[in-house]
Design a protein around this motif. Structure first.
Motif, mmCIF file in Angstrom:
data_model
loop_
_atom_site.group_PDB
_atom_site.id
_atom_site.type_symbol
_atom_site.label_atom_id
_atom_site.label_comp_id
_atom_site.label_asym_id
_atom_site.label_seq_id
_atom_site.Cartn_x
_atom_site.Cartn_y
_atom_site.Cartn_z
ATOM 1 N N TYR A 98 -4.650 3.761 5.087
ATOM 2 C CA TYR A 98 -4.906 4.528 3.854
ATOM 3 C C TYR A 98 -5.110 6.007 4.171
ATOM 4 N N ALA A 112 0.871 11.698 1.878
ATOM 5 C CA ALA A 112 1.313 11.765 0.473
ATOM 6 C C ALA A 112 0.830 13.053 -0.197
ATOM 7 N N LEU A 122 -2.399 8.457 2.681
ATOM 8 C CA LEU A 122 -2.839 9.369 1.610
ATOM 9 C C LEU A 122 -2.755 10.822 2.057
ATOM 10 N N ILE A 145 -6.943 5.355 -6.464
ATOM 11 C CA ILE A 145 -6.142 4.300 -5.813
ATOM 12 C C ILE A 145 -7.047 3.421 -4.956
ATOM 13 N N GLU A 154 -7.909 -0.466 -5.399
ATOM 14 C CA GLU A 154 -7.600 -1.391 -4.299
ATOM 15 C C GLU A 154 -8.861 -2.137 -3.845
ATOM 16 N N LYS A 198 2.689 1.703 -3.367
ATOM 17 C CA LYS A 198 1.827 2.148 -4.483
ATOM 18 C C LYS A 198 1.427 3.618 -4.310
ATOM 19 N N ILE A 199 1.193 4.018 -3.072
ATOM 20 C CA ILE A 199 0.844 5.426 -2.827
ATOM 21 C C ILE A 199 2.048 6.325 -3.144
ATOM 22 N N CYS A 200 3.221 5.899 -2.706
ATOM 23 C CA CYS A 200 4.442 6.694 -2.991
ATOM 24 C C CYS A 200 4.654 6.817 -4.493
ATOM 25 N N ARG A 221 -6.770 11.329 -7.437
ATOM 26 C CA ARG A 221 -5.761 10.277 -7.430
ATOM 27 C C ARG A 221 -5.985 9.337 -6.238
ATOM 28 N N ALA A 222 -6.271 9.948 -5.067
ATOM 29 C CA ALA A 222 -6.531 9.142 -3.864
ATOM 30 C C ALA A 222 -7.766 8.260 -4.089
ATOM 31 N N ILE A 265 0.855 -1.201 0.000
ATOM 32 C CA ILE A 265 0.000 0.000 0.000
ATOM 33 C C ILE A 265 0.889 1.249 0.000
ATOM 34 N N TYR A 297 2.276 9.374 -6.061
ATOM 35 C CA TYR A 297 2.423 10.800 -5.747
ATOM 36 C C TYR A 297 3.829 11.355 -5.980
#
Lengths: 169, 225
Positions: A64, A71, A68, A127, A131, A23-25, A123-124, A20, A28
């Motif tokens: 999350y 991020a 998020l 994702i 997911e 993928k977030i990194c 974007r959040a 998680i 962003y």
């Protein structure tokens, strides 16, 4: 927060959910150095916010929210300092494993590129949708109504379908 | 491309991450082996750096106010009335700015990343925009910087031309500071003078914060245009 009391528990939970964070990194940050800084900031904030975790919810949902939020703040800070690095410059592209998987891997990279082009909040949302979080979970994480979540996801998906359709033409 | 396909692509991304061992190669994952890094990360944290900078400004501000108060208390004579009033007003205005800074530090400490994204980001963007308050307040000091050095003896013996010049400068600075106090607000951000006043990067960060607040407001609305 019983689950994350002590470093062993915390490390285990981070280890279990490191995809998680990764993928977030990647969604962003465009370059490796920023991604590493962001990942460390996320892990630090998770550790710092551990006390606010409510065990009635799933660890990943709480994670999350924190990840998020960190991020988006990190991305916005970087946006103030410098122009955004072109999306194709330094994304973590998934390496090809064989020629037969070429189209599939191209799609993964295209999807990543599309995500990078979305605004921070969209974007959040995207994702979380990818997911496979429920609309209810997404609504809790983002802080908007379920109806709003459904409408926005549908719009983003439409754009994405068009993008893939244009590429495949 | 169907909905299922999009999710499938994402799933295969997940799978590939594992297969290609990208996660294991990331140094931040290796860092996890050393738990102590969490302590060192505290100093590097974005919000911590932000509060450190503000604390530094507050401490410098307090030193400056104490110094001014010391000078004022040691100048309480009628001949130094201009200095006493000017330095006193500068100390009071700086004191108000310090209080606003302390309020910002308090708000930064209240930021909770485990709240919803919209709520947290809205607070952060408003916090950024609140720097306008400090700037507005500090501009009110301007006229007093044109009067602190005056005294009765100087005014009695000064040529008329110099007196007119002095009054003109003080009046101009008074109008300017009041005008800036009234006009430095998010409503005027897109004006040219505002951009010049706040400089390139300062202006950009304020504009970005304002735009983000508008984006968040729009995001909260159920009926999307």
């Amino acid at each position: 927060m019983n689950q994350t009391h002590g470093k062993e528990n915390f490390l285990r939970l981070i280890e279990e959910n490191k995809r998680i964070i990764f993928k977030i990194c990647n969604a962003y940050c465009s370059n490796k150095h920023d991604r590493e800084d962001l990942a460390q900031e996320i892990i630090y904030q998770l550790w710092k916010s551990a006390g606010s975790f409510n065990s009635d919810f799933r660890f990943s949902t709480w994670m999350y929210r924190v990840a998020l939020n960190v991020a988006i703040s990190f991305y916005r800070k970087a946006k103030n300092i410098k122009a955004i690095v072109p999306i194709s410059d330094d994304l973590v592209h998934v390496p090809e494993t064989s020629g037969t998987h070429h189209i599939h891997e191209e799609n993964i990279n295209l999807l990543q590129q599309f995500i990078h082009e979305l605004r921070e909040l969209d974007r959040a949302l995207m994702i979380l949708y990818l997911e496979e979080k429920s609309h209810r979970d997404i609504s809790e994480i983002i802080g908007i109504s379920e109806t709003n979540v459904a409408t926005r996801i549908s719009r983003i998906k439409e754009k994405l379908k068009q993008r893939f359709a244009n590429i495949n033409q | 491309m169907e909905e299922k396909n999009i999710v499938d692509i994402w799933r295969s991304y997940d799978q590939k991450l594992e297969e290609s061992r990208i996660l294991n190669m990331q140094s931040w994952v290796l860092n996890l082996k050393n738990f102590e890094f969490l302590q060192s990360q505290k100093a590097k944290s974005v919000l911590n750096r932000l509060t450190t900078g503000k604390w530094f400004t507050v401490i410098l501000g307090i030193i400056w106010v104490v110094f001014l108060v010391f000078l004022v208390l040691n100048s309480l004579t009628i001949n130094k009335i201009f200095f006493v009033v000017s330095a006193g007003m500068i100390a009071i205005i700086t004191g108000i700015a310090i209080v606003v800074y302390l309020k910002q530090i308090f708000l930064i400490r209240q930021i909770n990343h485990s709240n919803s994204i919209v709520e947290t980001q809205d607070k952060l963007a408003h916090l950024k925009l609140s720097t306008l308050w400090v700037t507005r307040i500090l501009f009110l000091q301007c006229p007093f910087h044109t009067t602190w050095f005056l005294n009765w003896e100087m005014l009695k013996h000064a040529p008329t031309g110099l007196l007119i010049f002095q009054v003109a400068i003080t009046v101009a600075f008074t109008f300017l500071s009041v005008w800036l106090y009234r006009n430095i607000s998010d409503k005027n951000m897109h004006k040219k003078w505002f951009k010049v006043l706040f400089g390139g990067s300062g202006w950009t960060s304020l504009i970005l914060a304002k735009d983000f607040i508008e984006e968040i407001d729009e995001y909260r609305q159920d009926h999307i245009a």
